[in-house]
Enzyme design. Structure first.
Site, PDB file in Angstrom:
ATOM      1  N   ASN A   1      -7.986  -3.016  14.051  1.00 27.46           N
ATOM      2  CA  ASN A   1      -9.353  -3.299  13.610  1.00 27.46           C
ATOM      3  C   ASN A   1      -9.390  -4.472  12.624  1.00 27.46           C
ATOM      4  OD1 ASN A   1      -8.222  -2.188  11.357  1.00 27.46           O
ATOM      5  ND2 ASN A   1      -9.579  -0.410  11.230  1.00 27.46           N
TER       6      ASN A   1
ATOM      7  N   HIS B   1      -7.434  -4.836   9.941  1.00 18.59           N
ATOM      8  CA  HIS B   1      -7.106  -4.533   8.547  1.00 18.59           C
ATOM      9  C   HIS B   1      -5.792  -5.188   8.121  1.00 18.59           C
ATOM     10  CE1 HIS B   1      -4.859  -0.614   9.772  1.00 18.59           C
ATOM     11  NE2 HIS B   1      -3.964  -1.319   9.111  1.00 18.59           N
TER      12      HIS B   1
ATOM     13  N   GLU C   1      -9.585  -1.813   5.063  1.00 19.19           N
ATOM     14  CA  GLU C   1     -10.291  -1.558   6.312  1.00 19.19           C
ATOM     15  C   GLU C   1     -11.505  -2.481   6.424  1.00 19.19           C
ATOM     16  OE1 GLU C   1      -8.837   0.136   8.388  1.00 19.19           O
ATOM     17  OE2 GLU C   1      -8.129   2.089   7.678  1.00 19.19           O
TER      18      GLU C   1
ATOM     19  N   ASP D   1       0.828  -1.208   0.000  1.00 25.82           N
ATOM     20  CA  ASP D   1       0.000   0.000   0.000  1.00 25.82           C
ATOM     21  C   ASP D   1       0.859   1.254   0.000  1.00 25.82           C
ATOM     22  OD1 ASP D   1       0.970  -0.416   2.553  1.00 25.82           O
ATOM     23  OD2 ASP D   1      -0.972  -0.749   3.477  1.00 25.82           O
TER      24      ASP D   1
HETATM   25  C1  GLP Z   1      -0.557   0.168   8.726  1.00 23.82           C
HETATM   26  C2  GLP Z   1      -0.213  -0.618   7.434  1.00 23.82           C
HETATM   27  C3  GLP Z   1      -0.457  -2.094   7.607  1.00 23.82           C
HETATM   28  C4  GLP Z   1       0.111  -2.529   8.950  1.00 23.82           C
HETATM   29  C5  GLP Z   1      -0.712  -1.919  10.059  1.00 23.82           C
HETATM   30  C6  GLP Z   1      -0.204  -2.238  11.454  1.00 23.82           C
HETATM   31  O1  GLP Z   1      -1.665   0.984   8.631  1.00 23.82           O
HETATM   32  N1  GLP Z   1      -0.878  -0.157   6.249  1.00 23.82           N
HETATM   33  O2  GLP Z   1       0.140  -2.803   6.540  1.00 23.82           O
HETATM   34  O3  GLP Z   1       0.041  -3.925   9.081  1.00 23.82           O
HETATM   35  O4  GLP Z   1      -0.883  -0.550   9.883  1.00 23.82           O
HETATM   36  O5  GLP Z   1       0.860  -1.404  11.828  1.00 23.82           O
HETATM   37  P1  GLP Z   1       1.787  -1.681  13.055  1.00 23.82           P
HETATM   38  O6  GLP Z   1       2.579  -2.902  12.706  1.00 23.82           O
HETATM   39  O7  GLP Z   1       2.660  -0.469  13.173  1.00 23.82           O
HETATM   40  O8  GLP Z   1       0.913  -1.893  14.228  1.00 23.82           O
END
Ligand code: GLP
Length: 252
Positions: free
Chosen positions: A135, A137, A142, A66
């Site tokens: 959440n 995702h 989302e 992304d």
């Molecule tokens: C972000 C990314 C995801 C990631 C998630 C969790 O928004 N787009 O790919 O897995 O959040 O992030 P973190 O590992 O910092 O908790």
């Protein structure tokens, strides 16, 4: 899906890296799907350590999940910059071996279509590393994202914007939109390794592993994937019913 619980976040990284290195031994030009966020950073560190011990990543190609809309590629908060800083530079992956959605394209729809074509031309993802949002995702899919969705422009939820506010000077500076691979795109990876650590991930992990397969928890698609593994620390595994006490267990 396999669920593996290890001692702590560093051990999560070492275990996930070991799975990537296994794949790399069988295919030196592995297409590695890479996630951003804090969760996979210990995995990238462990992979960089393997490089210092002689593993060659020069043929590896990396595909990101992304990108934010409207953050310049050179901005350190862009996912282009994350992939270069945390993955490509430490591992020695060539710049022309990186594929990241173009969040600044004047025509986002065309950019998403050409991303899918490029991914297809590379033969698809061999091993996909994933994190998980609070959440549920994956990438920036989302809750409510269709399980067969493809790469597209999408809006970030308020939960995700709040979680990512730590990287921006003011909460209102967090982008509202992104380009993300769809759940259906991610599901085509031949093998998937999701890493999670910390108590704030426990509810999402339990929903993904033991809840219904539903758009309300996009990560639940992993239950239908033929080769998916979750690597967790004990805190992220804490809400799993019949939680494994040993190091490794099969959830389903
Ligand atoms: C972000 C990314 C995801 C990631 C998630 C969790 O928004 N787009 O790919 O897995 O959040 O992030 P973190 O590992 O910092 O908790």
């Amino acid at each position: 899906m396999d669920v593996v619980v290890v001692a702590d976040a560093e051990a999560v990284g070492r275990r996930a890296a070991a799975m990537v290195l296994d794949g790399l031994r069988g295919d030196p030009s592995l297409v590695l799907g890479v996630a951003t966020g804090s969760s996979p950073v210990s995995t990238y560190r462990a992979l960089a350590e393997a490089r210092r011990r002689g593993t060659d990543f020069s043929q590896v190609r990396c595909v990101a999940l992304d990108e934010y809309v409207g953050i310049p590629e050179a901005d350190p908060r862009s996912y282009h910059a994350f992939v270069r800083r945390e993955i490509a530079e430490p591992l020695g992956v060539r710049a022309d071996h990186l594929l990241v959605p173009d969040g600044n394209a004047p025509d986002p729809e065309a950019a998403c279509a050409s991303f899918e074509v490029a991914l297809h031309d590379w033969g698809g993802v061999g091993i996909q590393l994933l994190g998980i949002g609070r959440n549920g995702h994956v990438g920036f899919n989302e809750p409510g994202s269709a399980l067969d969705s493809r790469t597209r422009r999408s809006a970030l939820s308020e939960t995700t914007r709040a979680d990512n506010a730590r990287f921006f000077p003011r909460p209102e500076d967090v982008p509202a939109y992104c380009l993300t691979q769809g759940v259906g795109t991610i599901a085509e990876a031949r093998s998937i390794v999701l890493v999670a650590s910390g108590p704030h991930k426990a509810a999402a992990v339990a929903a993904a592993v033991q809840g219904p397969v539903t758009e309300a928890c996009p990560a639940s698609f992993l239950q239908r994937h033929p080769d998916a593994t979750m690597v967790l620390d004990p805190e992220a595994a804490a809400e799993l019913a019949g939680q494994p006490t040993s190091e490794s267990s099969r959830a389903r």
